[in-house]
Design an enzyme around this catalytic site. Sequence first.
Site, PDB file in Angstrom:
ATOM      1  N   CYS A 161      12.383 -23.844  14.911  1.00  0.00           N
ATOM      2  CA  CYS A 161      12.305 -25.097  15.667  1.00  0.00           C
ATOM      3  C   CYS A 161      13.514 -25.308  16.576  1.00  0.00           C
ATOM      4  O   CYS A 161      13.393 -25.844  17.697  1.00  0.00           O
ATOM      5  CB  CYS A 161      12.581 -26.464  14.614  1.00  0.00           C
ATOM      6  N   CYS A 178      17.079 -25.270   5.288  1.00  0.00           N
ATOM      7  CA  CYS A 178      17.111 -26.845   5.714  1.00  0.00           C
ATOM      8  C   CYS A 178      16.511 -27.506   4.668  1.00  0.00           C
ATOM      9  O   CYS A 178      16.877 -28.605   4.338  1.00  0.00           O
ATOM     10  CB  CYS A 178      15.928 -26.993   6.929  1.00  0.00           C
TER      11      CYS A 178
END
Length: 361
Positions: free
Chosen positions: A195, A103
């Site tokens: 997440c 990410c």
Amino acid sequence: MTLRVLAAMSGGVDSAVAAARAAEAGHDVTGVHLALSKNPQSYRTGARGCCTAEDSRDAQRAADVIGIPFYVWDMAEEFDRDVVQDFVSEYAVGRTPNPCLRCNEKIKFEAVLDRAVALGFDAVCTGHHVRKAGGRLRRSVDADKDQSYVLGVLDRGQVAHAMFPLGDCTKDEVRAEAEHRGLAVADKPDSHDICFIADGDTAGFLNTRLGGEPGPIKDESGEVLGTHQGAHTYTVGQRKGLNLGGAAERRYVLSIEPVENTVTVGPREALRVDEITAERPVWSGGDPFAEPTACTVQLRAHGEVYSCTAVQRDGELLIRLDEPAAGVAAGQAAVLYDGDTVLGSGTIAATARSGDPVASG
């Protein structure tokens, strides 16, 4: 010098204080929250999230207190393609990816940075615990919170456009400052785990995406010891969840063969390797090593640091550890350091023990 700064605000305390410090330093700061899911309710909430609807509201309130403009950018398509799908495809071929690292590389310091520069911003500011000195990344003064490893994949250009205001302080100091500034996130717990896996069941998530085909668990001699429900749900070094009762000694996952759908297990000693091959090398803190060079390497987030010799040859990073390491998994990053300064990194593709005729990957 006043810069136009885009502050990436996750909704947590670190990014809020980082944005506040950038604004207090006199920069022209704009806050942005990244919407990473088309269905935010499917992502973790509270202490276990970083990209939920709740986090977006927290980021908005922090921006209001700081007194900076605030926007939400929809990055769901990029996040799904470059992080979620990458995570699944890596496990499908027997590797163990780090989605937070990906990410940072593909979303925060590629897609976001590219858009920020196109809009006329000079830098992207984040709440990562890392220092930047002389254009190079250095470990945070807070060793427990240091995030230089997950930023070791950045290239020199990305580091040049990055701003990290929190590298010179501890997490406790960040929380105290947030409280002093009147930021409601001062006591908000840190985010943990992955997440986009709402219930924390990584194996279940992968089985949904890849299917759960049973296969054999074997020892190094090829003897079948048990059955697994999907080779992609295991990682090198794993001990728990093997369901091999009655063994005289503990067994660990040594290798994963997705084509044959086989998991091989053995004693911890068999995990120890001292030769690592890493692909896609990136050098943010120096020139590529044309000759074997002494340095140190970190092989997983918050993992042990090993003395080593490294050299780049034919587009690969070859690392020889001074002392063997256990549980080194393909798909993780190998980040090289000179003291506390990041030199470069590569993605682990294969490992071996000295004298082994064939490396495992």
